[in-house]
Design a protein around this motif. Sequence first.
Motif, PDB file in Angstrom:
ATOM      1  N   ALA A  24      32.436  41.397   6.392  1.00 30.99           N
ATOM      2  CA  ALA A  24      31.573  40.228   6.233  1.00 30.99           C
ATOM      3  C   ALA A  24      31.009  39.786   7.581  1.00 30.99           C
ATOM      4  O   ALA A  24      29.814  39.466   7.694  1.00 30.99           O
ATOM      5  CB  ALA A  24      32.342  39.089   5.572  1.00 30.99           C
ATOM      6  N   ALA A  27      28.462  42.413   8.741  1.00 35.68           N
ATOM      7  CA  ALA A  27      27.228  42.280   7.967  1.00 35.68           C
ATOM      8  C   ALA A  27      26.376  41.132   8.506  1.00 35.68           C
ATOM      9  O   ALA A  27      25.164  41.267   8.670  1.00 35.68           O
ATOM     10  CB  ALA A  27      27.551  42.066   6.492  1.00 35.68           C
ATOM     11  N   GLU A  28      27.022  40.019   8.803  1.00 35.49           N
ATOM     12  CA  GLU A  28      26.297  38.869   9.340  1.00 35.49           C
ATOM     13  C   GLU A  28      25.682  39.191  10.698  1.00 35.49           C
ATOM     14  O   GLU A  28      24.534  38.843  10.973  1.00 35.49           O
ATOM     15  CB  GLU A  28      27.240  37.674   9.455  1.00 35.49           C
ATOM     16  CG  GLU A  28      26.552  36.396   9.874  1.00 35.49           C
ATOM     17  CD  GLU A  28      27.497  35.211   9.891  1.00 35.49           C
ATOM     18  OE1 GLU A  28      27.371  34.388  10.823  1.00 35.49           O
ATOM     19  OE2 GLU A  28      28.359  35.115   8.993  1.00 35.49           O
ATOM     20  N   ASN A  31      22.668  41.457  10.197  1.00 36.13           N
ATOM     21  CA  ASN A  31      21.703  40.947   9.206  1.00 36.13           C
ATOM     22  C   ASN A  31      21.605  41.818   7.956  1.00 36.13           C
ATOM     23  O   ASN A  31      20.517  42.214   7.532  1.00 36.13           O
ATOM     24  CB  ASN A  31      20.309  40.778   9.841  1.00 36.13           C
ATOM     25  CG  ASN A  31      20.321  39.768  10.959  1.00 36.13           C
ATOM     26  OD1 ASN A  31      20.964  38.725  10.845  1.00 36.13           O
ATOM     27  ND2 ASN A  31      19.642  40.084  12.042  1.00 36.13           N
ATOM     28  N   SER A  33      23.560  42.412   3.865  1.00 37.53           N
ATOM     29  CA  SER A  33      24.508  41.872   2.891  1.00 37.53           C
ATOM     30  C   SER A  33      25.825  42.625   3.085  1.00 37.53           C
ATOM     31  O   SER A  33      25.831  43.776   3.569  1.00 37.53           O
ATOM     32  CB  SER A  33      23.988  42.080   1.468  1.00 37.53           C
ATOM     33  OG  SER A  33      24.016  43.461   1.143  1.00 37.53           O
ATOM     34  N   PRO A  34      26.952  42.030   2.723  1.00 36.21           N
ATOM     35  CA  PRO A  34      28.228  42.734   2.873  1.00 36.21           C
ATOM     36  C   PRO A  34      28.272  44.073   2.135  1.00 36.21           C
ATOM     37  O   PRO A  34      28.807  45.047   2.657  1.00 36.21           O
ATOM     38  CB  PRO A  34      29.244  41.749   2.304  1.00 36.21           C
ATOM     39  CG  PRO A  34      28.631  40.409   2.552  1.00 36.21           C
ATOM     40  CD  PRO A  34      27.150  40.628   2.336  1.00 36.21           C
ATOM     41  N   SER A  35      27.671  44.148   0.943  1.00 36.19           N
ATOM     42  CA  SER A  35      27.716  45.415   0.198  1.00 36.19           C
ATOM     43  C   SER A  35      26.870  46.491   0.891  1.00 36.19           C
ATOM     44  O   SER A  35      27.286  47.650   0.984  1.00 36.19           O
ATOM     45  CB  SER A  35      27.276  45.216  -1.251  1.00 36.19           C
ATOM     46  OG  SER A  35      25.956  44.723  -1.289  1.00 36.19           O
ATOM     47  N   CYS A  37      26.185  46.609   4.079  1.00 38.58           N
ATOM     48  CA  CYS A  37      26.903  46.933   5.318  1.00 38.58           C
ATOM     49  C   CYS A  37      28.041  47.907   5.037  1.00 38.58           C
ATOM     50  O   CYS A  37      28.222  48.888   5.763  1.00 38.58           O
ATOM     51  CB  CYS A  37      27.428  45.644   5.949  1.00 38.58           C
ATOM     52  SG  CYS A  37      28.228  45.885   7.546  1.00 38.58           S
TER      53      CYS A  37
END
Length: 158
Positions: A24, A27-28, A31, A33-35, A37
């Motif tokens: 998470a 991903a942030e 830039n 989304s977690p999925s 990434c």
Amino acid sequence: MAELDRTDLRMLAVLQGEGRITNAELAERVNLSPSACLRRLQRLESEGILTGYSAQVDPEAVGLGLQAFVRVQLSKHESEAIERFVAQLNGWDEVVACYALTGDMDYLMHIYVADLQHFSRFLLDRLLNASGVADVNSSFVLRTVKRSAALPLSQLER
């Protein structure tokens, strides 16, 4: 060479410095989304670009206060002699890295030991007794000026 876009390179740069970052957080930072990434991360692992994760240990904190670089020249350069030497050095815990070189010496070994006495035992009992060793030249590290396992990735950006 693998096809890597800017996002892949940003992910690799972050992971080289912070291998324990959560998906998470990663991903942030890049830039995504977690999925998305996680899919990229799994692709980087499956393609062998990311080869593992490790912790960095302070050598002095675990009693390894002396670092040396040792250049080794072999007496013979036949494949059997080289294989014997390489097999021996792969069994020496003190050697954390070893590189085959061009030039007047055949190998450069990076060694961590507790102290000069430990280095002396390593040199006399192991290295100089190793099959095929003709010459050894040692240099001790006085101070580490820069230490990084991170690869320079910025030149790969398109």
